[in-house]
Each structure stands twice: as C-alpha cells, then as structure tokens.
Design a protein around this motif. Structure first.
Motif, PDB file in Angstrom:
ATOM      1  N   PHE A 212      -9.227  -5.643 -52.846  1.00  0.00           N
ATOM      2  CA  PHE A 212      -8.504  -5.220 -54.047  1.00  0.00           C
ATOM      3  C   PHE A 212      -8.925  -3.812 -54.473  1.00  0.00           C
ATOM      4  N   LEU A 213     -10.214  -3.508 -54.314  1.00  0.00           N
ATOM      5  CA  LEU A 213     -10.744  -2.193 -54.704  1.00  0.00           C
ATOM      6  C   LEU A 213     -10.603  -1.152 -53.608  1.00  0.00           C
ATOM      7  N   ASP A 214      -9.944  -1.509 -52.493  1.00  0.00           N
ATOM      8  CA  ASP A 214      -9.764  -0.589 -51.362  1.00  0.00           C
ATOM      9  C   ASP A 214     -11.090  -0.097 -50.817  1.00  0.00           C
ATOM     10  N   GLU A 215     -12.080  -0.983 -50.789  1.00  0.00           N
ATOM     11  CA  GLU A 215     -13.385  -0.625 -50.240  1.00  0.00           C
ATOM     12  C   GLU A 215     -13.265  -0.424 -48.727  1.00  0.00           C
ATOM     13  N   PRO A 216     -13.781   0.662 -48.182  1.00  0.00           N
ATOM     14  CA  PRO A 216     -13.695   0.899 -46.735  1.00  0.00           C
ATOM     15  C   PRO A 216     -14.277  -0.268 -45.937  1.00  0.00           C
ATOM     16  N   GLN A 217     -13.709  -0.501 -44.759  1.00  0.00           N
ATOM     17  CA  GLN A 217     -14.146  -1.629 -43.941  1.00  0.00           C
ATOM     18  C   GLN A 217     -15.595  -1.482 -43.472  1.00  0.00           C
ATOM     19  N   ASP A 218     -16.083  -0.255 -43.378  1.00  0.00           N
ATOM     20  CA  ASP A 218     -17.466  -0.054 -42.936  1.00  0.00           C
ATOM     21  C   ASP A 218     -18.432   0.102 -44.106  1.00  0.00           C
ATOM     22  N   SER A 219     -17.989  -0.236 -45.319  1.00  0.00           N
ATOM     23  CA  SER A 219     -18.833  -0.098 -46.508  1.00  0.00           C
ATOM     24  C   SER A 219     -19.995  -1.078 -46.461  1.00  0.00           C
ATOM     25  N   PRO A 220     -21.190  -0.653 -46.892  1.00  0.00           N
ATOM     26  CA  PRO A 220     -22.334  -1.575 -46.982  1.00  0.00           C
ATOM     27  C   PRO A 220     -22.056  -2.761 -47.900  1.00  0.00           C
ATOM     28  N   ARG A 221     -21.131  -2.602 -48.857  1.00  0.00           N
ATOM     29  CA  ARG A 221     -20.824  -3.688 -49.777  1.00  0.00           C
ATOM     30  C   ARG A 221     -20.220  -4.896 -49.049  1.00  0.00           C
ATOM     31  N   ARG A 222     -19.632  -4.653 -47.889  1.00  0.00           N
ATOM     32  CA  ARG A 222     -19.020  -5.751 -47.135  1.00  0.00           C
ATOM     33  C   ARG A 222     -20.058  -6.511 -46.305  1.00  0.00           C
ATOM     34  N   LYS A 223     -21.257  -5.988 -46.227  1.00  0.00           N
ATOM     35  CA  LYS A 223     -22.292  -6.629 -45.409  1.00  0.00           C
ATOM     36  C   LYS A 223     -23.405  -7.242 -46.238  1.00  0.00           C
ATOM     37  N   GLN A 224     -23.496  -6.869 -47.520  1.00  0.00           N
ATOM     38  CA  GLN A 224     -24.574  -7.361 -48.358  1.00  0.00           C
ATOM     39  C   GLN A 224     -24.141  -8.601 -49.130  1.00  0.00           C
ATOM     40  N   ALA A 225     -25.111  -9.300 -49.687  1.00  0.00           N
ATOM     41  CA  ALA A 225     -24.841 -10.467 -50.527  1.00  0.00           C
ATOM     42  C   ALA A 225     -24.683  -9.999 -51.967  1.00  0.00           C
ATOM     43  N   GLY A 226     -23.442  -9.828 -52.413  1.00  0.00           N
ATOM     44  CA  GLY A 226     -23.174  -9.311 -53.753  1.00  0.00           C
ATOM     45  C   GLY A 226     -22.419  -8.002 -53.704  1.00  0.00           C
ATOM     46  N   VAL A 227     -21.772  -7.650 -54.824  1.00  0.00           N
ATOM     47  CA  VAL A 227     -20.893  -6.475 -54.838  1.00  0.00           C
ATOM     48  C   VAL A 227     -21.505  -5.289 -55.577  1.00  0.00           C
ATOM     49  N   TYR A 228     -22.799  -5.319 -55.858  1.00  0.00           N
ATOM     50  CA  TYR A 228     -23.436  -4.209 -56.560  1.00  0.00           C
ATOM     51  C   TYR A 228     -23.361  -2.929 -55.728  1.00  0.00           C
ATOM     52  N   THR A 229     -23.272  -1.782 -56.410  1.00  0.00           N
ATOM     53  CA  THR A 229     -23.150  -0.506 -55.717  1.00  0.00           C
ATOM     54  C   THR A 229     -23.394   0.630 -56.709  1.00  0.00           C
ATOM     55  N   SER A 230     -23.402   1.862 -56.218  1.00  0.00           N
ATOM     56  CA  SER A 230     -23.547   3.036 -57.095  1.00  0.00           C
ATOM     57  C   SER A 230     -22.746   4.201 -56.539  1.00  0.00           C
ATOM     58  N   TYR A 231     -22.418   5.131 -57.425  1.00  0.00           N
ATOM     59  CA  TYR A 231     -21.682   6.347 -57.071  1.00  0.00           C
ATOM     60  C   TYR A 231     -22.329   7.516 -57.810  1.00  0.00           C
ATOM     61  N   THR A 232     -22.282   8.676 -57.211  1.00  0.00           N
ATOM     62  CA  THR A 232     -22.772   9.884 -57.870  1.00  0.00           C
ATOM     63  C   THR A 232     -21.701  10.961 -57.772  1.00  0.00           C
ATOM     64  N   PHE A 233     -21.348  11.534 -58.915  1.00  0.00           N
ATOM     65  CA  PHE A 233     -20.323  12.569 -58.987  1.00  0.00           C
ATOM     66  C   PHE A 233     -20.926  13.853 -59.547  1.00  0.00           C
ATOM     67  N   GLY A 234     -20.420  14.969 -59.105  1.00  0.00           N
ATOM     68  CA  GLY A 234     -20.746  16.237 -59.733  1.00  0.00           C
ATOM     69  C   GLY A 234     -21.759  17.077 -59.002  1.00  0.00           C
ATOM     70  N   PRO A 235     -21.798  18.358 -59.332  1.00  0.00           N
ATOM     71  CA  PRO A 235     -22.770  19.278 -58.726  1.00  0.00           C
ATOM     72  C   PRO A 235     -24.147  19.092 -59.343  1.00  0.00           C
ATOM     73  N   PRO A 236     -25.190  19.589 -58.713  1.00  0.00           N
ATOM     74  CA  PRO A 236     -26.552  19.486 -59.270  1.00  0.00           C
ATOM     75  C   PRO A 236     -26.609  20.011 -60.702  1.00  0.00           C
ATOM     76  N   GLY A 237     -27.296  19.266 -61.536  1.00  0.00           N
ATOM     77  CA  GLY A 237     -27.421  19.632 -62.941  1.00  0.00           C
ATOM     78  C   GLY A 237     -26.347  19.030 -63.814  1.00  0.00           C
ATOM     79  N   LYS A 238     -25.230  18.617 -63.207  1.00  0.00           N
ATOM     80  CA  LYS A 238     -24.130  18.020 -63.958  1.00  0.00           C
ATOM     81  C   LYS A 238     -23.671  16.728 -63.281  1.00  0.00           C
ATOM     82  N   GLN A 239     -24.613  16.017 -62.722  1.00  0.00           N
ATOM     83  CA  GLN A 239     -24.256  14.808 -61.990  1.00  0.00           C
ATOM     84  C   GLN A 239     -24.164  13.599 -62.913  1.00  0.00           C
TER      85      GLN A 239
END
Length: 445
Positions: free
Chosen positions: A150-177
């Motif tokens: 449903f979330l269009d998670e890539p087939q090779d995503s670690p989320r598809r191999k782990q027990a649970g859907v926890y994850t993290s994302y980082t956006f932005g350039p250094p200093g404004k992440q």
C-alpha cells in the motif's frame, strides 16, 4: 480511468526520485493523519492537498481491515456487557484486506496527494488486522506485506525482511536535516495489562542506534498511539484507551533514551484516538517534549452523536482532567481537543532566526483548530527554559492527580446514572401509587 493510471504512474516516478534525493531535499511542509475508513467519504484530502505537503505520514488505521460485529446483549454470542462471551472484532481474510487497501489507495483525493508528495507511514491495530492486537496476532507477517505494498515500499526494502514495519527517513542538506522515525507499536507489543514491552528488543536496539546516530536539526518520532497523554488514567474505570501511558516502564525507557542520546529537536506525532490534541511533558528530557495527535481523517469521536448533541462530547472532553494537554488561545474549543475529522500540519521556517516550527491540527476545511509555534531553540537541552518548580501543569502525570480530581469524570457519570435511577424508581412509585388510588376509587364507586 486514464487519469487515474497516469496519476499512479506519476506517483511511482515521484517516489523513486524523492527516495534518491532525500539527502538534499529541504523539507518545510509535512502533513500527517490516521484513522481513515476506506468505506467512508474522504473529503479531507482536498484540504490536505491545498496545504501542499512535501511529505505525508500515515500514523495507522490507514484502513479498517478487521470486522466489527454489532452490539449483542443477549443470545448465544454476546459481544458486550459483563456477560460477554464473543469478540466484538474479528480479523478478515487477506483477500478482503487487499480489497480494502485497494479501495483506500484509489480514493481520488489520495491519488492526487500521491502524485505530488512522498507518502510514508506505519500501522495501528485496524490495519494491523485486529482491534487492540499485539504480538499474539497470527496474521501479522502477511498483513505487513499488504501495508508495505500500500505504501509502495520497494521490493528490496529492509522493511520487507524485518519483523515489524518500523523505519526512518532523513531529508535535507547538512544543518537543515529532518529525521522522521516511524515506530511499530503492534508487531512486538505485549498484552495491554502486562506493563511489558511495546517495541520489543530488536526495535529498541534499532531505535537506540537511530537516536544516537548523526544529528539532525529536527527529529520527528511517529507513534500510532499517544506517547505523552494518558487519558486512561482519568477515564477509567469507565473506559480505557491505548497509549504508552498504559506501559509506564516502556514510556520511561523511551524518555530516558531520548534524554541520554542528547538529541535536540525531538517531538512526537501520533493518532488512534479519533480526536486531535497537543500534549506536552516538561520533565522527561532537557527540554519540553511535544506530542501532536491527529485522528482521524474520517473517524471522529463526535460522530457517535447527532449534531445537536455533540456539545456533550465537548463538555466531557473539557471536564476530563488532562495535565499534559496544551491549552492556549489557538484552540477552537475550551477543551483544546477537536473531535471532528482532522489532519496534522507542520511548517518549518528555515529562514527564521532561530528556526521556527508551526505545528497545527486542522479541520476538514484546512483551518487550524489547535496549534503551537515552537522556536527550535526551545527544543535544545542547552537552552532549557523550564526551571524547577515552574510550569508544573506539564510535569504532573495524570496518575498522580488527587483521586477526587483524577476520577471526577467517573464520579460525574455514576452520579448522573444514580440520579436517573432514582428518578426512574420515583416515577415507578408514583405511577404505582396513582394506580392504587384509582383502583381504590373505582372499588368505592
């Protein structure tokens, strides 16, 4: 149909582009929400699209995948009352879950959002597969795959191999992440009455690494259930809601981890409860911890009553003690809760000095119903603004309130019920007496 296909293809291309550009993508507009029944009208997407977020975060109950049975008081299978012998909620099949996800994914307003924003998310109980379920739920691995599809998670995503859907994302350039950490409060959670684990050992280890990792200007922790508020401490024994407050040892562990990591700029977003509010705790880390709750996109507590009676819900929300709730002039109602459909909106002004965050809960028209303006400097331990003895309103947990305050909602409800019962008994007595008088008069005549 061609437009829908084009929108879906555009969304897929955008997801790939954003996934590869996270490190340099200056993030300033984030929307989030929870509790969207795929069978209900969803006009709120118009307001979310008008807000024009760069990222949208699902916080759970993205669909209602389980089956809710009606209230049955009598009979062989009773779903409510002290004599209950059958579950009110039962899981649906994987094919039915998939059908409901497909319905949700093809809502026109949501399609428009997917075409222009990066969509990420976690789950709560109803899209996990069963109301209030935890680690004991047998279909969790199958339903994990359905959520990630449903979330269009890539087939090779670690989320598809782990027990649970926890994850993290980082956006932005250094200093404004901006770092977004999404927790899974279902897959490893112990029973509600156990005061056991919410996240499980593997997720706790992962979260520790995330918080002790490279710094970011802002860290948003998404939890499907409320972190700061513990309304169950004041609504019991009438009813209880899920929250981290039901697992006090785990919540203390979470606060301690944030404090020990010395990570600045952390705040929470949450869903689940079918109303919106903002809560704050000043005595957990070196700076105030906020929790912005948005719930729900379609599901809302005021909908349980007809419009003329919804003031009762608002009165009860105001009357229920909440030591953590932020109450200020930005609230639409005195309770500083909002029990109609809503979504969360975060705006980051990187050009301000210091950086400013405007965080709001907005209604179906996109208008704010409660909100806070936070300077990023307020979320830094070295610039702590809360001193000992100050602002104790946000340092006293609900469970530590004097009993007459803590249980005043139950006292009110039971008192009203007692008065109604006395009135009913009085009415029965009056009718009985009147009947006797009438019978006596008839015999005399």
């Amino acid at each position: 149909m061609e437009r829908l296909v084009a929108a879906v293809l555009a969304a897929g291309v955008l997801q790939v582009l954003l996934a590869t550009a996270d490190d340099h993508y200056l993030l300033s507009r984030i929307a989030f929400g929870s509790c969207a029944n795929q069978s209900a009208p969803q006009p709120i997407w118009d307001a979310i699209n008008k807000f024009d977020p760069q990222v949208f975060i699902w916080l759970g109950d993205n669909i209602y995948g389980d089956i809710r049975r009606p209230f049955i008081f009598l009979g062989k299978e009773r779903t409510i009352g002290p004599w209950q012998n059958a579950p009110r909620f039962i899981p649906s099949s994987s094919s039915e879950m998939l059908s409901r996800y497909n319905s949700a994914k093809n809502v026109p307003g949501y399609l428009r959002l997917r075409a222009k924003a990066k969509v990420v998310g976690t789950w709560d109980d109803h899209d996990y597969g069963l109301n209030d379920a935890g680690k004991e739920f047998s279909a969790k691995s199958t339903n994990q795959r359905l959520l990630l599809d449903f979330l269009d998670e890539p087939q090779d995503s670690p989320r598809r191999k782990q027990a649970g859907v926890y994850t993290s994302y980082t956006f932005g350039p250094p200093g404004k992440q901006v770092k977004i950490i999404l927790l899974d409060t279902r897959y490893h959670r112990d029973p509600l009455s156990s005061d056991g684990s919410v996240l499980g050992d593997s997720q706790w280890s992962w979260l520790g690494k995330e918080l002790r990792g490279p710094p970011s200007a802002i860290t948003i922790i998404g939890s499907s259930i409320q972190v700061i508020s513990n309304l169950s401490g004041t609504t019991g024994p009438l009813f209880y809601m899920e929250s981290w407050g039901r697992f006090p040892k785990e919540r203390d562990r979470l606060f301690k981890l944030i404090n020990d990591s010395k990570r600045d700029g952390v705040f929470f977003i949450s869903g689940d409860v079918h109303f919106g509010e903002i809560t704050r705790y000043d005595c957990a880390a070196g700076y105030p911890l906020y929790d912005i709750t948005s719930s729900g996109l379609t599901q809302a507590v005021e909908k349980v009553l007809p419009s003329p009676l919804r003031f009762i819900v608002r009165f009860l929300a105001w009357f229920t003690p909440s030591t953590m709730r932020v109450k200020n002039q930005n609230c639409r109602y005195r309770s500083c809760t909002y029990g109609e459909p809503n979504f969360g909106a975060i705006q980051i002004n990187w050009d301000a000095s210091p950086v400013n965050l405007k965080i709001q809960v907005r209604d179906i028209n996109g208008l704010p119903v409660t909100g806070v303006d936070i300077s990023l400097s307020e979320l830094q331990a070295w610039n702590r603004t809360i001193k000992a003895g100050q602002d104790q309103r946000h340092c006293t947990l609900e469970v530590k309130l004097p009993w007459i305050v803590r249980y005043r909602l139950a006292i009110l409800v039971y008192s009203v019920l007692a008065l109604l019962l006395l009135a009913l008994v009085g009415l029965i007595c009056a009718v009985t007496l009147a009947c006797r008088v009438c019978l006596k008069k008839c015999k005399t005549d």
